[in-house]
Design an enzyme around this catalytic site. Sequence first.
Site, PDB file in Angstrom:
ATOM      1  N   SER A   7       0.836  -1.211   0.000  1.00 55.34           N
ATOM      2  CA  SER A   7       0.000   0.000   0.000  1.00 55.34           C
ATOM      3  C   SER A   7       0.868   1.257   0.000  1.00 55.34           C
ATOM      4  O   SER A   7       2.094   1.183   0.109  1.00 55.34           O
ATOM      5  CB  SER A   7      -0.805  -0.007   1.305  1.00 55.34           C
ATOM      6  OG  SER A   7       0.121  -0.030   2.387  1.00 55.34           O
ATOM      7  N   GLY A   8       0.215   2.429  -0.054  1.00 53.61           N
ATOM      8  CA  GLY A   8       0.928   3.696   0.120  1.00 53.61           C
ATOM      9  C   GLY A   8       1.578   3.762   1.493  1.00 53.61           C
ATOM     10  O   GLY A   8       2.698   4.270   1.645  1.00 53.61           O
ATOM     11  N   HIS A   9       0.871   3.245   2.482  1.00 50.80           N
ATOM     12  CA  HIS A   9       1.415   3.196   3.854  1.00 50.80           C
ATOM     13  C   HIS A   9       2.710   2.367   3.863  1.00 50.80           C
ATOM     14  O   HIS A   9       3.691   2.728   4.528  1.00 50.80           O
ATOM     15  CB  HIS A   9       0.320   2.586   4.738  1.00 50.80           C
ATOM     16  CG  HIS A   9       0.655   2.437   6.176  1.00 50.80           C
ATOM     17  ND1 HIS A   9       1.194   3.451   6.928  1.00 50.80           N
ATOM     18  CD2 HIS A   9       0.513   1.367   7.011  1.00 50.80           C
ATOM     19  CE1 HIS A   9       1.371   3.008   8.164  1.00 50.80           C
ATOM     20  NE2 HIS A   9       0.973   1.753   8.241  1.00 50.80           N
ATOM     21  N   GLY A  60      -3.229   0.506   6.393  1.00 55.22           N
ATOM     22  CA  GLY A  60      -3.610   1.692   7.166  1.00 55.22           C
ATOM     23  C   GLY A  60      -4.921   1.543   7.906  1.00 55.22           C
ATOM     24  O   GLY A  60      -5.121   2.177   8.951  1.00 55.22           O
ATOM     25  N   HIS A 124       3.563  13.465  27.202  1.00 51.42           N
ATOM     26  CA  HIS A 124       3.920  12.590  28.340  1.00 51.42           C
ATOM     27  C   HIS A 124       2.712  11.834  28.913  1.00 51.42           C
ATOM     28  O   HIS A 124       1.587  12.328  28.886  1.00 51.42           O
ATOM     29  CB  HIS A 124       4.582  13.419  29.443  1.00 51.42           C
ATOM     30  CG  HIS A 124       3.663  14.470  30.002  1.00 51.42           C
ATOM     31  ND1 HIS A 124       2.789  14.228  31.034  1.00 51.42           N
ATOM     32  CD2 HIS A 124       3.457  15.751  29.631  1.00 51.42           C
ATOM     33  CE1 HIS A 124       2.111  15.322  31.299  1.00 51.42           C
ATOM     34  NE2 HIS A 124       2.486  16.251  30.454  1.00 51.42           N
ATOM     35  N   HIS A 133      -4.401   4.649  15.417  1.00 45.00           N
ATOM     36  CA  HIS A 133      -3.661   5.437  14.413  1.00 45.00           C
ATOM     37  C   HIS A 133      -3.759   6.903  14.806  1.00 45.00           C
ATOM     38  O   HIS A 133      -4.870   7.454  14.876  1.00 45.00           O
ATOM     39  CB  HIS A 133      -4.283   5.187  13.026  1.00 45.00           C
ATOM     40  CG  HIS A 133      -3.661   5.995  11.927  1.00 45.00           C
ATOM     41  ND1 HIS A 133      -4.116   5.941  10.632  1.00 45.00           N
ATOM     42  CD2 HIS A 133      -2.630   6.878  11.901  1.00 45.00           C
ATOM     43  CE1 HIS A 133      -3.399   6.742   9.870  1.00 45.00           C
ATOM     44  NE2 HIS A 133      -2.490   7.329  10.617  1.00 45.00           N
TER      45      HIS A 133
HETATM   46  C1  LIG Z   1      -0.977   9.666   5.456  1.00 45.25           C
HETATM   47  C2  LIG Z   1      -2.479   9.715   5.601  1.00 45.25           C
HETATM   48  O1  LIG Z   1      -3.202  10.086   4.724  1.00 45.25           O
HETATM   49  S1  LIG Z   1      -3.143   9.158   7.082  1.00 45.25           S
HETATM   50  C3  LIG Z   1      -4.906   9.345   6.945  1.00 45.25           C
HETATM   51  C4  LIG Z   1      -5.435  10.477   7.763  1.00 45.25           C
HETATM   52  N1  LIG Z   1      -6.875  10.534   7.573  1.00 45.25           N
HETATM   53  C5  LIG Z   1      -7.660  11.417   8.158  1.00 45.25           C
HETATM   54  O2  LIG Z   1      -7.217  12.260   8.906  1.00 45.25           O
HETATM   55  C6  LIG Z   1      -9.126  11.288   7.844  1.00 45.25           C
HETATM   56  C7  LIG Z   1      -9.986  11.499   9.110  1.00 45.25           C
HETATM   57  N2  LIG Z   1     -11.374  11.266   8.780  1.00 45.25           N
HETATM   58  C8  LIG Z   1     -12.329  12.217   8.820  1.00 45.25           C
HETATM   59  O3  LIG Z   1     -12.085  13.363   9.200  1.00 45.25           O
HETATM   60  C9  LIG Z   1     -13.713  11.744   8.378  1.00 45.25           C
HETATM   61  O4  LIG Z   1     -14.370  12.835   7.759  1.00 45.25           O
HETATM   62  C10 LIG Z   1     -14.566  11.195   9.574  1.00 45.25           C
HETATM   63  C11 LIG Z   1     -13.986   9.820   9.969  1.00 45.25           C
HETATM   64  C12 LIG Z   1     -14.529  12.106  10.784  1.00 45.25           C
HETATM   65  C13 LIG Z   1     -16.021  11.060   9.191  1.00 45.25           C
HETATM   66  O5  LIG Z   1     -16.122  10.261   8.054  1.00 45.25           O
HETATM   67  P1  LIG Z   1     -17.583   9.672   7.684  1.00 45.25           P
HETATM   68  O6  LIG Z   1     -18.058   8.798   8.813  1.00 45.25           O
HETATM   69  O7  LIG Z   1     -17.478   9.070   6.322  1.00 45.25           O
HETATM   70  O8  LIG Z   1     -18.528  10.932   7.749  1.00 45.25           O
HETATM   71  P2  LIG Z   1     -19.096  11.861   6.576  1.00 45.25           P
HETATM   72  O9  LIG Z   1     -18.038  12.168   5.559  1.00 45.25           O
HETATM   73  O10 LIG Z   1     -20.366  11.228   6.124  1.00 45.25           O
HETATM   74  O11 LIG Z   1     -19.416  13.214   7.349  1.00 45.25           O
HETATM   75  C14 LIG Z   1     -20.466  13.325   8.276  1.00 45.25           C
HETATM   76  C15 LIG Z   1     -20.613  14.791   8.648  1.00 45.25           C
HETATM   77  O12 LIG Z   1     -19.461  15.211   9.400  1.00 45.25           O
HETATM   78  C16 LIG Z   1     -18.806  16.309   8.722  1.00 45.25           C
HETATM   79  N3  LIG Z   1     -17.364  16.082   8.863  1.00 45.25           N
HETATM   80  C17 LIG Z   1     -16.661  15.012   8.400  1.00 45.25           C
HETATM   81  N4  LIG Z   1     -15.350  15.124   8.746  1.00 45.25           N
HETATM   82  C18 LIG Z   1     -15.244  16.298   9.419  1.00 45.25           C
HETATM   83  C19 LIG Z   1     -14.157  16.965  10.017  1.00 45.25           C
HETATM   84  N5  LIG Z   1     -12.938  16.425   9.998  1.00 45.25           N
HETATM   85  N6  LIG Z   1     -14.390  18.143  10.641  1.00 45.25           N
HETATM   86  C20 LIG Z   1     -15.648  18.687  10.686  1.00 45.25           C
HETATM   87  N7  LIG Z   1     -16.728  18.086  10.128  1.00 45.25           N
HETATM   88  C21 LIG Z   1     -16.530  16.915   9.499  1.00 45.25           C
HETATM   89  C22 LIG Z   1     -19.261  16.213   7.280  1.00 45.25           C
HETATM   90  O13 LIG Z   1     -19.144  17.470   6.641  1.00 45.25           O
HETATM   91  C23 LIG Z   1     -20.675  15.727   7.447  1.00 45.25           C
HETATM   92  O14 LIG Z   1     -21.477  16.829   7.849  1.00 45.25           O
HETATM   93  P3  LIG Z   1     -22.997  16.997   7.258  1.00 45.25           P
HETATM   94  O15 LIG Z   1     -23.731  15.778   7.763  1.00 45.25           O
HETATM   95  O16 LIG Z   1     -23.429  18.286   7.878  1.00 45.25           O
HETATM   96  O17 LIG Z   1     -22.844  17.010   5.777  1.00 45.25           O
END
Ligand SMILES: CC(=O)SCCNC(=O)CCNC(=O)[C@H](O)C(C)(C)COP(=O)(O)OP(=O)(O)OC[C@H]1O[C@@H](n2cnc3c(N)ncnc32)[C@H](O)[C@@H]1OP(=O)(O)O
Length: 200
Positions: A7-9, A60, A124, A133
């Site tokens: 994966s990318g990870h 991931g 700490h 994660h």
């Molecule tokens: C190297 C790398 O890439 S590591 C990967 C790192 N990944 C991340 O940080 C991703 C973190 N994930 C998120 O933030 C996601 O949006 C989650 C897990 C919080 C929610 O995902 P889902 O369960 O699919 O929720 P969904 O996308 O349907 O959103 C639900 C509601 O929350 C809101 N919402 C989703 N994420 C956020 C957020 N981070 N901040 C504020 N509001 C949010 C949406 O706008 C939506 O609002 P609405 O109902 O008014 O339209």
Amino acid sequence: MYLFGASGHAKVIMDILQSMAMPVTGLFDDNPAIKELNGASVLGKYMGQELDAELIISIGDNGIRARVANKLQVQFGRAIAKSATVSNTSEIEEGTVVMQGAIIQASTLVGKHAIINTRASVDHDCRVGDFAHISPGAVLCGNVQVGEGTHIGAGAIVIPNLTIGKWCKIGAGSVVTKDIPDFSTAVGNPARIIKCNQNE
Ligand SMILES: CC(=O)SCCNC(=O)CCNC(=O)[C@H](O)C(C)(C)COP(=O)(O)OP(=O)(O)OC[C@H]1O[C@@H](n2cnc3c(N)ncnc32)[C@H](O)[C@@H]1OP(=O)(O)O
């Protein structure tokens, strides 16, 4: 070191292993179409054969990583980037990866098969559960407990002395100001619970 999941990870873990002068012997992946990843051989599906090196699960998704870990009978390794800062008084359990620029401060315990991603900061006396994660740039202030399988989104901040339950999802950029119960999704500043994920 072997990796499980092309994966990318995995690519990031490979860079870390290279900087540790620890060769990647090969990767396992269920997809037979993937033969190579950034110069390393993809060996196909893991069929339970005995391995001559440790293995890290390079997947991931926390739930999938947990399911794979619970099935495998192998020795698990760790990958800790040279540019990460890890206190001598903290502990990092098997299968866990600590990415470039992450900081783990004193008296913190990071469990098994966790990911402390790029530039995350775990202060700490924290406890980070197995399969959790902490995403890039997230900040756990002092004495924060993060349960098994919980995903703290990129750039989220958890203020001191809080407990986030198991299998929670904290949205990217959120600010957590209160304890969060198991299986919750919470987003925003201050973070509010928007979902219960118990049946996922
Ligand atoms: C190297 C790398 O890439 S590591 C990967 C790192 N990944 C991340 O940080 C991703 C973190 N994930 C998120 O933030 C996601 O949006 C989650 C897990 C919080 C929610 O995902 P889902 O369960 O699919 O929720 P969904 O996308 O349907 O959103 C639900 C509601 O929350 C809101 N919402 C989703 N994420 C956020 C957020 N981070 N901040 C504020 N509001 C949010 C949406 O706008 C939506 O609002 P609405 O109902 O008014 O339209």
